[in-house]
Design an enzyme around this catalytic site. Structure first.
Site, mmCIF file in Angstrom:
data_model
loop_
_atom_site.group_PDB
_atom_site.id
_atom_site.type_symbol
_atom_site.label_atom_id
_atom_site.label_comp_id
_atom_site.label_asym_id
_atom_site.label_seq_id
_atom_site.Cartn_x
_atom_site.Cartn_y
_atom_site.Cartn_z
ATOM 1 N NE ARG A 91 34.802 -25.435 -51.654
ATOM 2 C CZ ARG A 91 35.224 -24.397 -52.358
ATOM 3 N NH1 ARG A 91 35.643 -24.544 -53.591
ATOM 4 N NH2 ARG A 91 35.226 -23.188 -51.825
ATOM 5 C CB VAL A 125 28.540 -29.074 -50.189
ATOM 6 C CG1 VAL A 125 28.377 -28.126 -51.345
ATOM 7 C CG2 VAL A 125 27.282 -29.131 -49.342
ATOM 8 C CG ASP A 151 30.348 -20.769 -53.876
ATOM 9 O OD1 ASP A 151 31.422 -21.266 -54.203
ATOM 10 O OD2 ASP A 151 29.584 -21.300 -53.051
ATOM 11 N NE ARG A 154 33.743 -17.091 -50.048
ATOM 12 C CZ ARG A 154 34.048 -18.349 -49.798
ATOM 13 N NH1 ARG A 154 33.950 -19.270 -50.739
ATOM 14 N NH2 ARG A 154 34.470 -18.716 -48.618
ATOM 15 C CG HIS A 178 30.652 -25.048 -52.444
ATOM 16 N ND1 HIS A 178 30.928 -23.701 -52.368
ATOM 17 C CD2 HIS A 178 31.298 -25.609 -51.378
ATOM 18 C CE1 HIS A 178 31.695 -23.471 -51.317
ATOM 19 N NE2 HIS A 178 31.944 -24.603 -50.704
HETATM 20 P P1 NAD Z 1 37.004 -28.869 -38.611
HETATM 21 O O1 NAD Z 1 38.092 -29.870 -38.795
HETATM 22 O O2 NAD Z 1 37.294 -27.627 -37.844
HETATM 23 O O3 NAD Z 1 35.748 -29.571 -37.927
HETATM 24 C C1 NAD Z 1 35.230 -30.802 -38.326
HETATM 25 C C2 NAD Z 1 34.654 -31.449 -37.080
HETATM 26 O O4 NAD Z 1 33.983 -32.664 -37.467
HETATM 27 C C3 NAD Z 1 35.727 -31.865 -36.045
HETATM 28 O O5 NAD Z 1 35.473 -31.201 -34.802
HETATM 29 C C4 NAD Z 1 35.571 -33.372 -35.941
HETATM 30 O O6 NAD Z 1 35.787 -33.874 -34.629
HETATM 31 C C5 NAD Z 1 34.120 -33.569 -36.379
HETATM 32 N N1 NAD Z 1 33.801 -34.928 -36.822
HETATM 33 C C6 NAD Z 1 34.520 -35.742 -37.627
HETATM 34 N N2 NAD Z 1 33.871 -36.917 -37.808
HETATM 35 C C7 NAD Z 1 32.710 -36.820 -37.101
HETATM 36 C C8 NAD Z 1 31.603 -37.697 -36.907
HETATM 37 N N3 NAD Z 1 31.566 -38.905 -37.481
HETATM 38 N N4 NAD Z 1 30.566 -37.292 -36.137
HETATM 39 C C9 NAD Z 1 30.583 -36.059 -35.549
HETATM 40 N N5 NAD Z 1 31.618 -35.181 -35.700
HETATM 41 C C10 NAD Z 1 32.662 -35.567 -36.469
HETATM 42 O O7 NAD Z 1 36.487 -28.502 -40.080
HETATM 43 P P2 NAD Z 1 35.622 -27.209 -40.500
HETATM 44 O O8 NAD Z 1 36.527 -26.111 -40.890
HETATM 45 O O9 NAD Z 1 34.574 -26.990 -39.451
HETATM 46 O O10 NAD Z 1 34.959 -27.754 -41.843
HETATM 47 C C11 NAD Z 1 33.976 -28.750 -41.792
HETATM 48 C C12 NAD Z 1 33.528 -29.109 -43.197
HETATM 49 O O11 NAD Z 1 32.803 -28.014 -43.755
HETATM 50 C C13 NAD Z 1 34.672 -29.413 -44.175
HETATM 51 O O12 NAD Z 1 34.325 -30.506 -45.004
HETATM 52 C C14 NAD Z 1 34.774 -28.130 -44.972
HETATM 53 O O13 NAD Z 1 35.371 -28.325 -46.231
HETATM 54 C C15 NAD Z 1 33.316 -27.764 -45.065
HETATM 55 N N6 NAD Z 1 32.999 -26.378 -45.462
HETATM 56 C C16 NAD Z 1 31.980 -26.216 -46.317
HETATM 57 C C17 NAD Z 1 31.625 -24.945 -46.745
HETATM 58 C C18 NAD Z 1 30.494 -24.776 -47.721
HETATM 59 O O14 NAD Z 1 30.261 -23.681 -48.246
HETATM 60 N N7 NAD Z 1 29.743 -25.832 -48.006
HETATM 61 C C19 NAD Z 1 32.333 -23.827 -46.265
HETATM 62 C C20 NAD Z 1 33.372 -24.040 -45.364
HETATM 63 C C21 NAD Z 1 33.713 -25.332 -44.967
#
Ligand code: NAD
Length: 316
Positions: A91, A125, A151, A154, A178
């Site tokens: 991450r 995050v 987490d 899980r 995280h």
């Molecule tokens: P993804 O690639 O499917 O979606 C990301 C989206 O963000 C895309 O549709 C993209 O067009 C959009 N985007 C990019 N720049 C943008 C902007 N400036 N304004 C608006 N939209 C924009 O990715 P995902 O699988 O949905 O993951 C998203 C994020 O969430 C990642 O950073 C991932 O690591 C994180 N995540 C966090 C957790 C957690 O527990 N915190 C869990 C899962 C995923």
């Protein structure tokens, strides 16, 4: 008393953002849901698909747009926009790219939703939460991350499965980052009212040192395993985020391990990381003074240092 109509804006309509919207609709979390993404075709398609299910969920509206205006007046803005982990990637490797997206986006979001609480999901995050806090200038209560809520769920699932008890009866937290430096708080974990170190129930086993090691490894590696198999994690983070949003919008005072700015927490400060906190309509309230043994405290300090180093490397 019915809750006042509420609006949630979700930034990023990717796997995570779209699933959060779906979970919010199914659970009736908010009256109005907005999806914003720079990818017009994607956000419009997701909104269309979600709208076709409105008949089957509690009353709500859902709008999707590539225009930030769609977020106007939101009570909470959930940020999921940005790069996600590729198989094998950590991450923390996403920090630079995603911090830049936040720096650009947060002022635009606050221009249309000046009263909003900002809930960060984008990884890493803890780092992104800190960056957003600084860029926004908002009070700490209004900017926090989903942290280790996922987490911890899980963790609770794996403990519950070993002990053959309902997951809702397990109270156990993952704290810190995280990410790879997170730590399991075994010393305060309970099932029912029984501390896990004292758990020995006929037919429901007990946790050996090996069990604990395996459970924690599985928690830590869960995202890697899921990403390897299907490219993204989405369902559990969707449900976890919907639960955090309920805690905010329904003013629940719910205890959740969200990532927030710590101030002299067991001597740790000026860093965002997860410890159990009270979440309500004002955002993130007090962090709980949970008892930590020596190893847990050392682990939490190490995790704080890892996150702080990443924050510093971004120039904050
Ligand atoms: P993804 O690639 O499917 O979606 C990301 C989206 O963000 C895309 O549709 C993209 O067009 C959009 N985007 C990019 N720049 C943008 C902007 N400036 N304004 C608006 N939209 C924009 O990715 P995902 O699988 O949905 O993951 C998203 C994020 O969430 C990642 O950073 C991932 O690591 C994180 N995540 C966090 C957790 C957690 O527990 N915190 C869990 C899962 C995923």
């Amino acid at each position: 008393m019915p809750d006042k109509p509420s609006k949630v804006a979700i930034v990023g309509a990717g796997s995570v953002g779209a699933t959060i919207a779906y979970a919010c609709l199914v659970r009736g979390v908010a009256k109005d849901i907005a999806l914003f993404d720079t990818n017009a075709a994607k956000v419009e398609a997701e909104a269309l698909d979600l709208n076709h299910g409105l008949q089957f969920v509690p009353m709500a509206t859902l709008e999707g747009s590539p225009d930030v205006e769609v977020c106007r007046g939101a009570d909470v803005v959930v940020i999921t926009a940005g790069a996600k982990q590729k198989p094998g990637q950590t991450r923390m490797e996403l920090a630079g790219a995603n911090a830049a997206i936040c720096r650009d986006m947060v002022p635009k979001l606050l221009a249309v939703a000046p009263e909003a609480i900002l809930l960060l999901v984008t990884n890493p995050v803890d780092v992104i939460t800190y960056v957003t806090l600084k860029v926004s200038g908002l009070p700490r209560a209004r900017v926090f991350g989903s942290g280790t809520v996922l987490d911890s769920s899980r963790f609770r699932y794996l403990i519950a499965r070993r002990l053959r008890v309902a997951v809702q009866n397990v109270h156990a937290y993952i704290a810190g980052e995280h990410g790879d430096s997170e730590i399991p708080l075994w010393s305060s974990a309970t099932a029912g009212n029984v501390p896990l170190h004292a758990w020995a129930v006929q037919g429901h086993g007990k946790l050996t040192v090996r069990d604990r090691t395996e459970i924690f490894q599985d928690v830590k590696n869960a995202a890697y395993q899921i990403i390897q198999g299907k490219g993204a994690t989405n369902y559990a983070i969707g449900l976890a985020t919907a639960r955090i949003l309920e805690a905010i919008l329904h003013d629940e005072n719910r205890i959740l391990p969200v990532s927030s700015l710590l101030d002299d927490y067991h001597g740790i400060g000026d860093v965002c990381l997860s410890v159990p906190c009270i979440v309500n309509r004002t955002g993130v309230d007090a962090a709980l003074p949970i008892p930590l043994n020596e190893a847990e405290l050392a682990g939490l300090r190490n995790s704080a240092e890892t996150i702080r180093n990443a924050i510093r490397s971004l120039g904050f």
